[in-house]
Design a protein around this motif. Structure first.
Motif, PDB file in Angstrom:
ATOM      1  N   PRO A  39      28.242   5.112  11.536  1.00 48.55           N
ATOM      2  CA  PRO A  39      28.795   3.953  12.855  1.00 48.55           C
ATOM      3  C   PRO A  39      28.069   4.742  14.517  1.00 48.55           C
ATOM      4  CG  PRO A  39      30.653   5.053  11.730  1.00 48.55           C
ATOM      5  CD  PRO A  39      29.145   5.336  11.447  1.00 48.55           C
ATOM      6  N   GLY A  40      28.195   5.464  14.664  1.00 49.86           N
ATOM      7  CA  GLY A  40      28.301   6.362  15.725  1.00 49.86           C
ATOM      8  C   GLY A  40      29.469   6.496  16.799  1.00 49.86           C
ATOM      9  N   THR A  41      29.409   7.012  17.582  1.00 52.75           N
ATOM     10  CA  THR A  41      30.385   7.051  18.886  1.00 52.75           C
ATOM     11  C   THR A  41      30.524   7.007  19.592  1.00 52.75           C
ATOM     12  OG1 THR A  41      30.778   9.628  17.291  1.00 52.75           O
ATOM     13  CG2 THR A  41      32.169   9.579  19.461  1.00 52.75           C
ATOM     14  N   TRP A  42      31.312   6.702  20.681  1.00 50.71           N
ATOM     15  CA  TRP A  42      31.815   5.868  21.281  1.00 50.71           C
ATOM     16  C   TRP A  42      32.377   6.976  23.118  1.00 50.71           C
ATOM     17  CZ3 TRP A  42      29.773   1.146  23.344  1.00 50.71           C
ATOM     18  CH2 TRP A  42      29.281   0.410  21.726  1.00 50.71           C
ATOM     19  N   LEU A  43      31.931   6.622  23.604  1.00 51.85           N
ATOM     20  CA  LEU A  43      32.763   7.915  24.781  1.00 51.85           C
ATOM     21  C   LEU A  43      32.848   7.025  26.632  1.00 51.85           C
ATOM     22  CD1 LEU A  43      29.651   9.905  22.889  1.00 51.85           C
ATOM     23  CD2 LEU A  43      30.630  11.271  24.635  1.00 51.85           C
ATOM     24  N   ALA A  44      33.658   7.304  27.452  1.00 49.75           N
ATOM     25  CA  ALA A  44      33.223   7.150  28.675  1.00 49.75           C
ATOM     26  C   ALA A  44      33.522   8.336  29.566  1.00 49.75           C
ATOM     27  CB  ALA A  44      35.012   7.144  29.204  1.00 49.75           C
ATOM     28  N   ASP A  59      34.935   6.365  16.651  1.00 50.33           N
ATOM     29  CA  ASP A  59      33.811   5.267  16.240  1.00 50.33           C
ATOM     30  C   ASP A  59      34.078   3.733  15.964  1.00 50.33           C
ATOM     31  OD1 ASP A  59      35.059   5.304  14.326  1.00 50.33           O
ATOM     32  OD2 ASP A  59      33.775   6.556  12.954  1.00 50.33           O
ATOM     33  N   PHE A  60      35.569   3.405  16.167  1.00 52.73           N
ATOM     34  CA  PHE A  60      35.954   2.079  16.318  1.00 52.73           C
ATOM     35  C   PHE A  60      36.005   1.472  14.571  1.00 52.73           C
ATOM     36  CE2 PHE A  60      35.823   3.008  20.984  1.00 52.73           C
ATOM     37  CZ  PHE A  60      37.305   3.182  20.578  1.00 52.73           C
ATOM     38  N   ALA A  61      35.265   1.717  14.021  1.00 51.14           N
ATOM     39  CA  ALA A  61      34.795   2.164  12.812  1.00 51.14           C
ATOM     40  C   ALA A  61      35.313   0.948  11.444  1.00 51.14           C
ATOM     41  CB  ALA A  61      34.794   3.373  11.691  1.00 51.14           C
ATOM     42  N   ASP A  62      36.589   0.756  12.023  1.00 56.57           N
ATOM     43  CA  ASP A  62      37.610  -0.193  11.725  1.00 56.57           C
ATOM     44  C   ASP A  62      37.005  -1.652  12.313  1.00 56.57           C
ATOM     45  OD1 ASP A  62      38.798   0.650  14.029  1.00 56.57           O
ATOM     46  OD2 ASP A  62      40.365   0.380  13.649  1.00 56.57           O
ATOM     47  N   ARG A  63      36.677  -1.674  13.466  1.00 54.85           N
ATOM     48  CA  ARG A  63      36.227  -2.930  13.763  1.00 54.85           C
ATOM     49  C   ARG A  63      35.086  -3.483  13.610  1.00 54.85           C
ATOM     50  NH1 ARG A  63      39.531  -2.722  19.287  1.00 54.85           N
ATOM     51  NH2 ARG A  63      41.094  -1.610  18.406  1.00 54.85           N
ATOM     52  N   ALA A  64      34.861  -5.191  13.361  1.00 48.15           N
ATOM     53  CA  ALA A  64      33.617  -5.179  13.361  1.00 48.15           C
ATOM     54  C   ALA A  64      32.865  -5.130  14.619  1.00 48.15           C
ATOM     55  CB  ALA A  64      33.768  -6.855  13.320  1.00 48.15           C
TER      56      ALA A  64
END
Length: 374
Positions: A39-44, A59-64
């Motif tokens: 799913p990839g990884t999100w950063l700030a 990764d917020f994989a629990d979201r659509a």
């Protein structure tokens, strides 16, 4: 770079370096996928004009997939808000904040408070999921979940208040040191319960106390016998050293406690017991020690007392404090005035009145009954 579009993210090359999308001046949300099929990884990313700071959002994989950019943007903005409020760019976890608080107590020469706080953290924080949460990412739901688990661990609301007060102090220190910008995450859920401290009502008579001492493990019996003979707090007993016992005057000096240091005149049985405990020890040794000479700690005596309570078939609520409550009750019902009881027990008259005032009223009723005309 339009990271908010699922189709655009799908076309990104798999690589270690993130792709960045600018939100406002010096503030970016980033995304990277280091291997296909993930799913990839999100950063700030934050730039203060001198250096960059980074925070991993997840990764917020629990979201659509279509909702992941919005979730990452909210997470990034929360972090930016923390920084605006003075929060540190360092990645400091809740556990690290607690450890820093312990070090602060040591520097303040509060060794006893440090030891107490360490025990609470080891029991309820360090092994809990909240320990790994970064302060910058700490949310109300994290603290609310911890609160639920702490209450389920037992001890009632009074115990929770004491644990939460220590935890709150650690987090507040982190905020004071600018490691986190706001107390929003814990302000409500670490508030103490009102009216959590109720009058102690569990009383053990002399026979029940003797039975508990006999059934408890041999190692803890000297500690319990001391509590049965003197109106002391168990922590005070554990802190006694041989030098605090004056064999010549038969007086025990209590150097620490919730009130000022005090002296307790010893009766024959109490003096004989403490003298036996001191036999063969150096002045600096613990008077009431564990089998190996170490000082007692609250978790060791708690577990052994529980074993004794179970073996003696006494109420589950029986604790070390039950002995103190019972001895104070006995002193008052035997006619000792409240001022003297307060002094030797190391408690204020107001607390005596709050917890034991009903006994004085019962004695007054008995006395008035004797005035009745035949």
């Amino acid at each position: 770079m339009n990271l908010d579009r699922v189709a655009d993210r799908a076309r990104l090359t798999v690589r270690r370096d993130p792709y960045w999308q600018r939100l406002t001046q010096g503030r970016y949300v980033g995304f990277r996928r280091m291997s296909a099929g993930t799913p990839g990884t999100w950063l700030a990313r934050f730039y203060d004009g001198e250096k960059y700071a980074y925070s991993t959002l997840g990764d917020f994989a629990d979201r659509a997939e279509k909702d992941r950019f919005d979730a990452a943007k909210v997470g990034a903005e929360d972090w930016f808000r923390q920084l605006d409020l003075g929060g540190s760019t360092e990645k400091v976890t809740v556990k690290a904040a607690c450890e820093a608080y312990l070090e602060h107590l040591k520097q303040e020469n509060s060794e006893r408070s440090s030891k107490d706080a360490k025990g609470r953290f080891e029991r309820l924080v360090y092994k809990d999921p909240i320990a790994r949460v970064e302060l910058a990412k700490l949310k109300r739901h994290h603290v609310e979940a911890w609160r639920t688990r702490a209450l389920e661990a037992g001890g009632g609301r009074g115990s929770f208040n004491r644990n939460a007060t220590t935890f709150r102090a650690a987090l507040n220190l982190a905020r004071k040191n600018e490691l986190v910008g706001t107390d929003h995450a814990w302000r409500e859920h670490l508030k103490p319960f009102e009216n959590a401290t109720k009058r102690r009502t569990l009383y053990l008579d002399g026979a029940a106390r003797r039975k508990l001492i006999e059934k408890a493990p041999a190692e803890v019996q000297p500690l319990l016998r001391t509590l049965a003979l003197l109106p002391m707090r168990v922590g005070e007993v554990a802190s006694l050293k041989v030098e605090h016992l004056n064999v010549r005057t038969k007086v025990l000096s209590v150097p620490t406690g919730k009130t000022a240091p005090r002296e307790i005149p010893l009766g024959g049985e109490a003096f004989a017991h403490l003298k036996a405990c001191a036999a063969g020890k150096l002045p600096a040794a613990w008077l009431i020690a564990r089998a190996d000479g170490r000082q007692w700690d609250r978790f060791a005596w708690r577990d052994m007392i529980r074993d004794g309570v179970k073996a003696a078939k006494l109420p589950r609520a029986t604790s070390a404090y039950t002995f103190r409550h019972s001895t104070i009750t006995d002193l008052l019902t035997q006619g000792l005035d409240t001022l003297t009881v307060g002094r030797i027990a190391g408690t204020s008259l107001s607390m005596i009145e709050k917890h034991y005032g009903h006994l004085r009223l019962e004695h007054a009723r008995d006395a008035l009954e004797k005035l009745a005309l035949a």
